[in-house]
Design a protein around this motif. Structure first.
Motif, PDB file in Angstrom:
ATOM      1  N   PRO A  14       0.930  -1.227   0.045  1.00 28.42           N
ATOM      2  CA  PRO A  14      -0.158   0.049   0.156  1.00 28.42           C
ATOM      3  C   PRO A  14       0.866   1.227  -0.069  1.00 28.42           C
ATOM      4  O   PRO A  14       1.576   1.350   1.048  1.00 28.42           O
ATOM      5  CB  PRO A  14      -0.918  -0.099   1.208  1.00 28.42           C
ATOM      6  CG  PRO A  14      -0.095  -1.149   2.223  1.00 28.42           C
ATOM      7  CD  PRO A  14       0.657  -2.012   1.162  1.00 28.42           C
ATOM      8  N   ALA A  15       0.752   2.171  -1.217  1.00 33.14           N
ATOM      9  CA  ALA A  15       1.585   3.263  -1.255  1.00 33.14           C
ATOM     10  C   ALA A  15       1.555   4.099   0.128  1.00 33.14           C
ATOM     11  O   ALA A  15       2.077   4.952   0.450  1.00 33.14           O
ATOM     12  CB  ALA A  15       0.846   4.058  -2.482  1.00 33.14           C
ATOM     13  N   GLN A  16       0.180   4.391   0.646  1.00 32.19           N
ATOM     14  CA  GLN A  16       0.294   5.441   1.727  1.00 32.19           C
ATOM     15  C   GLN A  16       0.752   5.073   2.998  1.00 32.19           C
ATOM     16  O   GLN A  16       0.947   5.792   4.009  1.00 32.19           O
ATOM     17  CB  GLN A  16      -1.303   5.754   2.060  1.00 32.19           C
ATOM     18  CG  GLN A  16      -2.245   4.450   2.646  1.00 32.19           C
ATOM     19  CD  GLN A  16      -2.500   3.577   1.667  1.00 32.19           C
ATOM     20  OE1 GLN A  16      -2.376   3.296   0.591  1.00 32.19           O
ATOM     21  NE2 GLN A  16      -3.303   2.537   2.293  1.00 32.19           N
ATOM     22  N   ARG A  17       1.152   3.837   3.189  1.00 37.24           N
ATOM     23  CA  ARG A  17       1.759   3.359   4.316  1.00 37.24           C
ATOM     24  C   ARG A  17       3.199   3.705   4.431  1.00 37.24           C
ATOM     25  O   ARG A  17       3.938   3.834   3.381  1.00 37.24           O
ATOM     26  CB  ARG A  17       1.577   1.985   4.714  1.00 37.24           C
ATOM     27  CG  ARG A  17       0.280   1.436   5.085  1.00 37.24           C
ATOM     28  CD  ARG A  17       0.141   0.033   5.460  1.00 37.24           C
ATOM     29  NE  ARG A  17      -0.542  -0.171   6.678  1.00 37.24           N
ATOM     30  CZ  ARG A  17      -0.881  -1.382   6.927  1.00 37.24           C
ATOM     31  NH1 ARG A  17      -0.399  -2.689   6.376  1.00 37.24           N
ATOM     32  NH2 ARG A  17      -1.637  -1.690   7.938  1.00 37.24           N
ATOM     33  N   GLY A  18       3.893   3.583   5.766  1.00 37.21           N
ATOM     34  CA  GLY A  18       5.144   3.615   5.735  1.00 37.21           C
ATOM     35  C   GLY A  18       5.932   2.338   5.162  1.00 37.21           C
ATOM     36  O   GLY A  18       5.284   1.131   4.965  1.00 37.21           O
TER      37      GLY A  18
END
Length: 135
Positions: A14-18
């Motif tokens: 997932p792109a939004q996660r760290g």
């Protein structure tokens, strides 16, 4: 939303996660192994998945392959080896099938879809019993 997902060894991250927590979406990679992967790939833990460059992804991929290689796991007992993804799912499924074939209590509980580790079923595990009834 328009950016394609970052893929690592076939797993979408997932792109939004760290980066650290994004790695935990891979089956078999928890927070401890994610820390090890980031350390081996020389990545900052607070970096976002969307900010990873192709070089970073390649270093992560190499670190993942290195940690799960036969050479890295040769001295470790079978339950301590680092495996992830389909390989780990196959091993777990094989272990469950072995319990079922041997006719052990745990294998029968797996077959029936009931709790395996001694949890109470009189007032709990209704969803497990419902799932077993639908089979």
């Amino acid at each position: 939303r328009g950016t394609p997902p970052v893929r690592l060894e076939g797993f979408p991250l997932p792109a939004q996660r760290g980066a650290l927590h994004g790695l935990t979406t891979i089956f078999g990679v928890g927070i401890f192994q994610a820390h090890r992967l980031c350390s081996k790939a020389f990545l900052a833990w607070d970096l976002r998945v969307a900010e990873l460059t192709n070089i970073d992804i390649e270093r992560l991929s190499n670190a993942l392959k290195e940690m799960s290689s036969e050479e890295a796991n040769k001295d470790a007992p079978s339950h301590m080896r680092f495996e992830y993804g389909d390989r780990l799912k196959r091993r777990i499924g094989g272990n469950i099938r072995a319990l079922q074939v041997a006719g052990l209590y745990r294998g029968k509980r797996h077959t029936a879809g009931l709790p395996v580790r001694g949890q109470r079923t009189k007032t709990n595990a209704k969803s497990a019993r419902r799932a077993a009834a639908n089979r």
